[in-house]
Structure formats: C-alpha cells, structure tokens
Scaffold this active site. Structure first.
Site, PDB file in Angstrom:
ATOM      1  N   SER A 151       0.899  -1.005   0.010  1.00 41.31           N
ATOM      2  CA  SER A 151       0.003   0.152   0.081  1.00 41.31           C
ATOM      3  C   SER A 151       0.799   1.227   0.109  1.00 41.31           C
ATOM      4  O   SER A 151       2.005   1.242   0.602  1.00 41.31           O
ATOM      5  CB  SER A 151      -0.945  -0.103   1.385  1.00 41.31           C
ATOM      6  OG  SER A 151      -1.531   1.230   1.471  1.00 41.31           O
ATOM      7  N   TYR A 167      -1.236  -1.125  10.683  1.00 40.34           N
ATOM      8  CA  TYR A 167      -1.536  -1.118   9.007  1.00 40.34           C
ATOM      9  C   TYR A 167      -0.418  -0.497   8.216  1.00 40.34           C
ATOM     10  O   TYR A 167       0.169  -1.235   7.360  1.00 40.34           O
ATOM     11  CB  TYR A 167      -2.826  -0.579   8.567  1.00 40.34           C
ATOM     12  CG  TYR A 167      -3.110  -0.835   7.144  1.00 40.34           C
ATOM     13  CD1 TYR A 167      -3.612  -2.020   6.501  1.00 40.34           C
ATOM     14  CD2 TYR A 167      -2.829   0.133   6.186  1.00 40.34           C
ATOM     15  CE1 TYR A 167      -3.921  -2.136   5.245  1.00 40.34           C
ATOM     16  CE2 TYR A 167      -3.159   0.186   4.939  1.00 40.34           C
ATOM     17  CZ  TYR A 167      -3.576  -1.158   4.251  1.00 40.34           C
ATOM     18  OH  TYR A 167      -3.929  -1.218   2.886  1.00 40.34           O
TER      19      TYR A 167
END
Length: 264
Positions: A151, A167
């Site tokens: 990401s 995350y």
C-alpha cells in the site's frame, strides 16, 4: 529465439493463480485480470458465501474459477489452502497475497491484540503461504510469480486523523519482504513483486473515505480521483506474465500520483 508478440507475452493460458482476499474489491479485480488473460483461478477468503458469489461472477465471464474458504491469519488454514489448491488444480504458477486487515486507533492506545491481528494476516500470513507454495510447487518447478499487495500507506506516514499505525507498519514490512524474497528466490526463477494501491473504494477503505469525504481523498491525487475497478488490472497482468519476466523485487504505486505529492 524468436521474440514473442505482445499478445503472446501477456497470455496466461495454462497457468493457475491463487488469490487470497479474492472474493471482492481489489482481489476480485485482480482475479478478473488474470482470468481474462487465460489463467485458471482459485479464490480464497474467510466467507464461503462471498466466495461462491465471486466465483460465479468470474465463471459468467468465461473464467475457470473455483474457491476455498480459509483464514490466512491462521497457520493451519494457510497451509491447508496451499495443499488443497495444489491437489485440486495441480499447480500454483501465480500467487497473489492480498488478504489483509486494518485497525484504527491512536498509537498511544493501540491494543496489542489488534496489532497482532493486523501483523498476523498482513505479514506472517504472506510469509507462510509464500513459503508453502514455493516449497510445494514453485521451487521444484523452477518457476513462479508472487505478487504481494502492499500500500502507499507503507511508503509514508499518514495524516494524524487516520491513526493506522499497525496497517502502515505491516505494509512497509511487505515491501521489505518482497525485495528480500526476490533476492533469495531469483535462483529458482521466482519473480516477487509488490503493488502499492492508493485510495480505492474498497470495503476496507470505505469507512475512512466516508469519514474524511470522497472529494477530499480524491483531491490528494494529481489525477483527482480514487482508484476504480480497472486500475490494478494492467500491473497485475504485467507482474504475472512473461511480459514482466525480467522484473523482480520491485514495488509500484497505483495511486493516481498521491505518493508523488507525499514524497515517496
């Protein structure tokens, strides 16, 4: 050797792909890309009902698609997934590690159990499945493609209001994992690469996008929009096919330019 045509280089006929987190969102989009190029698809996620619907969607598009329900945060499920896929499909030429979790909390009060949940699925699960698939098929066959979904959150810090420490940390780890694994497994002709999506309207991101506002999120991108249902297809196929056979250990952001603005 006569150089192949571009159509031949991107053709995945005869290949088999296992895609985790494949029942919706980015995983299902990537399944369409690989299936449309000729690959047989094995989808996996935790929920059988979602998988059944996703497989039916792929089959209606003329794609050979099957499914196995498994929780890739659990080692025994992860290993069962690899073994059952090999038993049923006979091969795993392409592995897409996409299953993931997030958790929003301030760093100073982030629950340890939530940290562990994110890390177990987003990092440990990628390692276990990659190792098991490689030992069970790719290394003996001296061929394979592993695509890890990272990401842009793994490239930079976030605005304070996002509060996704675990995350972000996990996705930074995925990039390091990708680069190191590529270096080790190049001798087995296994290509390992990562995709760093930006803001897509997925179920995982929907709450954040809703709270911050879709227009505000899109405004961070020079292209002025969120990712859509086509935007991962091209890169996924490049990494998975012989068109990308000399690419390994790399990551590429698919984010409308957000990472350029943020200085990655």
């Amino acid at each position: 050797m006569t150089a192949r045509t571009i159509q031949q280089l991107f053709d995945l006929s005869g290949k088999t792909a296992l895609i985790t987190g494949g029942s919706r969102g980015l995983g299902l989009q990537m399944a369409h890309a690989l299936g449309e190029a000729g690959a047989k698809i094995m989808l996996s996620s935790r929920k059988a009902d979602d998988l059944e619907q996703a497989a039916a969607e792929l089959q209606s598009a003329g794609i050979d698609a099957r499914w196995i329900a498994a929780d890739c945060s659990k080692e025994e499920d992860t290993r069962r997934l690899a073994d059952e896929t090999l038993q049923r499909m006979g091969a795993i030429d392409i592995l897409v590690n996409n299953a993931g979790a997030s958790w929003g909390a301030p760093a100073e009060s982030h629950p340890v159990e939530a940290w562990d949940k994110v890390m177990n699925l987003n990092v440990r699960g990628y390692f276990i499945l990659s190792q098991h698939v490689a030992n069970g098929y790719m290394i003996p066959k001296k061929t394979g493609r592993i695509i890890n979904i990272a990401s842009i959150a793994g490239l930079n810090g976030n605005p304070p209001e996002m509060q996704t420490l675990a995350y972000n940390t996990s996705k930074t780890a995925v990039i390091g994992f990708t680069r190191t694994l590529a270096a080790e497994w190049g001798k087995y002709n296994i290509n390992v690469n990562a995709i760093c999506p930006g803001f897509f309207m997925t179920k995982m991101a929907a709450g954040l996008i809703k709270s911050l506002g879709e227009e505000k999120m899109a405004s961070h991108a020079p292209l002025g929009r969120l990712g859509d249902d086509e935007d991962l297809k091209g890169l996924t196929l490049l990494y998975a096919s012989d068109a990308g056979k000399h690419i390994t250990g790399q990551w590429l952001a698919v984010d409308g330019g957000v990472s350029v603005v943020l200085g990655a």
